[in-house]
Design an enzyme around this catalytic site. Structure first.
Site, PDB file in Angstrom:
ATOM      1  N   GLY A 335       0.902  -1.170   0.052  1.00  0.00           N
ATOM      2  CA  GLY A 335      -0.164   0.038  -0.097  1.00  0.00           C
ATOM      3  C   GLY A 335       0.859   1.067   0.106  1.00  0.00           C
ATOM      4  O   GLY A 335       2.092   1.361  -0.065  1.00  0.00           O
ATOM      5  N   PRO A 336       0.163   2.490  -0.042  1.00  0.00           N
ATOM      6  CA  PRO A 336       0.830   3.775  -0.194  1.00  0.00           C
ATOM      7  C   PRO A 336       1.765   4.045   1.098  1.00  0.00           C
ATOM      8  O   PRO A 336       1.520   3.234   2.078  1.00  0.00           O
ATOM      9  CB  PRO A 336      -0.143   4.633  -0.370  1.00  0.00           C
ATOM     10  CG  PRO A 336      -1.313   3.932  -0.700  1.00  0.00           C
ATOM     11  CD  PRO A 336      -1.114   2.634  -0.150  1.00  0.00           C
ATOM     12  N   PRO A 337       2.626   4.881   1.076  1.00  0.00           N
ATOM     13  CA  PRO A 337       3.556   5.391   2.302  1.00  0.00           C
ATOM     14  C   PRO A 337       2.488   5.900   3.358  1.00  0.00           C
ATOM     15  O   PRO A 337       1.404   6.321   3.053  1.00  0.00           O
ATOM     16  CB  PRO A 337       4.428   6.088   1.729  1.00  0.00           C
ATOM     17  CG  PRO A 337       4.350   5.968   0.387  1.00  0.00           C
ATOM     18  CD  PRO A 337       3.229   5.610  -0.220  1.00  0.00           C
ATOM     19  N   SER A 660      -6.500   2.981 -17.418  1.00  0.00           N
ATOM     20  CA  SER A 660      -7.454   3.339 -17.007  1.00  0.00           C
ATOM     21  C   SER A 660      -8.014   4.682 -17.370  1.00  0.00           C
ATOM     22  O   SER A 660      -9.182   5.011 -16.949  1.00  0.00           O
ATOM     23  CB  SER A 660      -7.530   3.101 -15.345  1.00  0.00           C
ATOM     24  OG  SER A 660      -6.571   3.875 -15.015  1.00  0.00           O
ATOM     25  N   LYS A 703      -8.829   4.701  -5.966  1.00  0.00           N
ATOM     26  CA  LYS A 703      -9.396   5.662  -6.629  1.00  0.00           C
ATOM     27  C   LYS A 703     -10.637   6.304  -6.245  1.00  0.00           C
ATOM     28  O   LYS A 703     -10.863   7.420  -6.078  1.00  0.00           O
ATOM     29  CB  LYS A 703      -9.677   5.289  -7.950  1.00  0.00           C
ATOM     30  CG  LYS A 703      -8.454   4.849  -8.905  1.00  0.00           C
ATOM     31  CD  LYS A 703      -8.820   4.243 -10.317  1.00  0.00           C
ATOM     32  CE  LYS A 703      -7.578   3.870 -11.048  1.00  0.00           C
ATOM     33  NZ  LYS A 703      -7.838   2.960 -12.305  1.00  0.00           N
TER      34      LYS A 703
END
Length: 763
Positions: A335-337, A660, A703
């Site tokens: 996952g993101p930081p 996308s 998103k």
């Protein structure tokens, strides 16, 4: 010029004042020219020599005794009546050159020569011979007597006719010879000194051993210490045999050899592994869940998996089912930081009552960092896993493999390939470190790997991992984390008491929405730290009295101007701008895709914004679709003639790629050509085909969170992503409307404003 008989000397140099006997017949000649010859090549300068005697040799031959007089330069050669070779010779006796420089060179030459003689152990006769020579040229010629100089060096001295130059050359040659002899002597002295010291140390150690034996103090020998530690270590049988073999080698060779220290180091590392030590695990799922909930908000998937692991272990133990070595837990948090991936590992260890060790893998490129170096290398060490077990002190710790997606590879090997065995529950019970060269059982270790993206993790390695994705936090979750974790931690770090400062949830939400836009909470914690430092400064300086209730002006004063705005309405107010949703390495993001039309003499498509190949292809597909369905969309087909379309994605410094954005580009072009603006509340994501079908995408949760943070209320998603909506947090689903679609016609109907403008206004 004088005509003299030529006497060639093969690889021999005769100097003036030297006397030699040569097996040559000189007839009745009184003087001859002795010329050095090397590989058939005659020197240009020889020695004019006087015939002092001739003798008859056994067998009928003759020999001549010759004494060198001075140098002679050979000129033209010819054969006399007897068939012997004669040359025209320019005789060059040494000239008398008194002067300061000449005398200084003489003194230096004698000093250097005497040092050489002293190193060689001369008895004084050669030194006396040198002191007796008064002519500088003759002094320089004494290099010809030394066996240390080569034929080429002696020939060079012979060819140097000028006395001063010859003396300078002789001094340089003797200096080089002296330096070489001094180095040799120093090396010989060092070797002799080292050998003497080693012998002395050996004798002293033997004497010490004898003294200890006499005093009865021999019980604590190193070998006995190692043997006792091996007995107490609880090693498996195979490892114990290896340790005892190495200990036997150490006893045979003693402590005097260089290899003994390597064996000692190896035994120390073998004993550093906690073979028989294990933490007393607390198999209480309820307690574990309580600890995890206390330390972290959200992250339900991770917490559920840890509780499941504990529940299974508890049931197997209570029902007497044998533990399966292939049932180890290997979780990979992607996952993101800033979403809590690293810190969750320590909480898991606390919940299980296990030791915790963190291994940072970011940027390592050497396979030996994982597997260790082989013992044949100088300075070899075990790999990081062995060191992690040593640091933990148990065989069942929680080991966090941080930033596993940033492992590199070069000529030293691929560390990610070495991790294949470590992270495979079917293999890691027999992991073999190159340095220890024994099997290590890692099946009891709980491995937790963290990564920002899965794309850079090799497929075979990712296949061995149990992936749990972190897709970021909602605004409400961030406010809850700030209230329960970040605010108390920053308040304590800045020296403030609980009753000295207070902030409302509304202001925390304002900070989240207007000063941060991230998937995690790192920037949020920094902003709270800045706010609390300003508050602490006011209290410490006496400008503010405690308790302090932080209000909006205080937030604005501390954090300065607002950094993020709800800009969708402003950006999409004109036709040709559509709001797309994307996923980056730091979480979800909102992209505003712009399109414009320029009349030109040719037709074309211009793309800017540092787009990758896939996005460029999506733009081509979008333009082709809009043009092929112009009639259905109410677009004048003449708008495509002699026109260039420019599609731009702002933030051009950031590379962008992926399929996308297909429906977003199509919507932007359709909006431009129909004159219908895109609804400012709508964001969209989906891949598009030439037939207008909308294909599924990935990262829907991230998103959706980005769209929620940006203030969008409607999100268009592919129909085949409908099942992924379950991953979106419930509060986000309640506040937003998701529209699954199958075709571009549905997209345009949902996205474009209903009141169309006249398309000819663009022409």
């Amino acid at each position: 010029m004088t005509s003299l008989l030529l006497v060639p000397l093969e690889d021999v140099v005769v100097f003036p004042n030297m006397t030699v006997t040569l097996p040559v017949d000189v007839g009745d000649e009184e003087r001859v020219l002795l010329v050095p010859v090397h590989e058939g090549e005659y020197a240009k300068v020889g020695t004019v020599a006087e015939v002092t005697d001739t003798v008859r040799l056994p067998g009928g031959g003759r020999a001549a005794q010759l004494t060198g007089l001075h140098r002679g330069i050979a000129g033209a050669a010819h054969t006399d009546a007897s068939g012997r070779l004669r040359v025209e010779v320019e005789e060059r006796p040494d000239e008398e050159l008194p002067g300061i420089k000449t005398r200084e060179l003489e003194r230096e030459y004698r000093a250097v020569a005497e040092e050489i003689l002293e190193l060689r152990g001369d008895d004084g006769r050669v030194a006396a011979f040198l002191r007796a020579i008064v002519e500088p040229g003759t002094l320089a010629d004494t290099v010809g007597y030394s066996p240390d100089f080569s034929f080429a060096q002696k020939a060079k001295v012979l060819e140097t006719v000028d006395v001063v130059e010859r003396l300078q050359l002789a001094v340089e040659m003797q200096r080089e010879r002296l330096a070489e002899m001094q180095v040799r002597k120093r090396i010989r002295d060092d070797v002799e000194e080292g050998a003497a010291k080693q012998q002395r140390d050996y004798i002293l150690r033997k004497q010490m051993e004898s003294i200890r034996k006499e005093l009865g103090e021999d019980d604590g020998s190193a070998a006995d210490d190692y043997r006792a530690k091996i007995e107490e270590s609880g090693m498996p049988d195979a490892v114990r045999e290896q340790a005892e073999r190495e200990l036997s080698r150490l006893e045979r060779m003693g402590d005097q050899t260089g290899e003994s220290s390597m064996i000692r180091t190896y035994l120390d590392w073998l004993l550093a592994v906690p073979w028989a030590k294990r933490s007393e695990e607390r198999l209480d799922p309820a307690h574990a869940r309580e600890v995890l909930d206390t330390d972290h908000a959200g992250l339900e998937d991770v917490k559920d998996r840890v509780v499941e692991y504990l529940a299974v272990r508890k049931l197997r133990e209570e029902r007497g089912i044998k533990e399966d070595k292939r049932s180890g837990a290997i979780l990979t948090l992607i996952g993101p930081p800033g979403t809590g991936k690293t810190s969750i590992g320590e909480s898991i260890a606390s919940a299980l009552n296990r030791e915790f060790v963190r291994m940072s893998l970011g940027g390592i490129r050497d396979e030996a960092e994982i597997r260790g170096h082989r013992r044949t290398y100088i300075g070899a060490l075990p790999g990081r896993l062995v060191r992690a077990l040593r640091d933990a002190g148990t065989m069942n710790p929680v080991i966090l493999l941080d930033e596993v997606d940033k492992v590199g590879a070069d000529w030293r090997g691929d560390p990610s390939a070495a991790l294949l065995e470590v992270l495979d529950p079917a293999q890691n019970h027999s992991f073999r470190d190159h340095y220890l060269d024994v099997e290590l059982d890692l099946s009891e270790v709980i491995f937790i790997a963290t990564a920002n993206v899965a794309d850079t993790i090799p497929g075979p390695l990712l296949d061995r991992m149990e992936v749990i994705r972190f897709d970021g936090y909602t605004v409400d979750e961030k406010v809850a984390i700030a209230r329960g974790y970040l605010w108390p931690r920053q308040r304590e770090r800045n020296g403030l008491l609980e009753d000295e400062v207070e902030i409302s949830d509304e202001l925390l939400e304002l900070i989240v929405s207007q000063y941060t836009r991230e998937a995690g909470v790192r920037q949020l914690e920094r902003e709270l730290g800045t706010l609390l430092r300003k508050t602490a400064t006011g209290i410490a300086s006496g400008r503010t009295e405690a308790p302090v209730t932080v209000d909006e002006p205080a937030v604005r004063d501390a954090l300065k101007r607002q950094r993020f705005f709800q800009e969708a309405a402003e950006r999409t107010a004109v036709p040709g701008v559509a709001t797309g949703l994307a996923v980056t390495g730091t979480g979800g993001d909102v992209l505003f895709i712009e399109a414009t039309r320029m009349p030109s003499g040719s037709e074309g498509l211009v793309l800017t914004g540092q787009l990758g190949d896939v996005m460029k292809e999506s733009a081509q597909i979008a333009l082709s679709y809009v043009r092929s369905h112009a009639a259905e969309l109410g677009i004048d087909e003449s708008l495509f003639e002699n026109a260039t379309f420019h599609v731009h994605v702002p933030a051009g410094a950031i590379p962008k790629d992926g399929p996308s954005a297909g429906i977003t580009m199509t919507t932007a072009l359709a909006s431009l050509l129909t004159g219908r603006p895109v609804k400012h509340t709508v964001g969209m994501t989906g891949e598009v085909t030439l037939q207008g079908r909308v294909l599924p995408i990935g990262g829907l949760k991230q998103k959706a969170l980005a769209a929620h943070a940006a203030g969008l209320t409607d999100v268009i998603v592919p129909e085949r992503n409908r099942a992924d909506l379950d991953d979106v947090p419930a509060d986000v689903r309640e506040e937003m409307a998701f529209h699954p679609v199958m075709s571009l016609g549905e997209v345009l109907e949902l996205a474009l404003e209903p009141n169309p403008a006249q398309s000819h206004a663009l022409s």
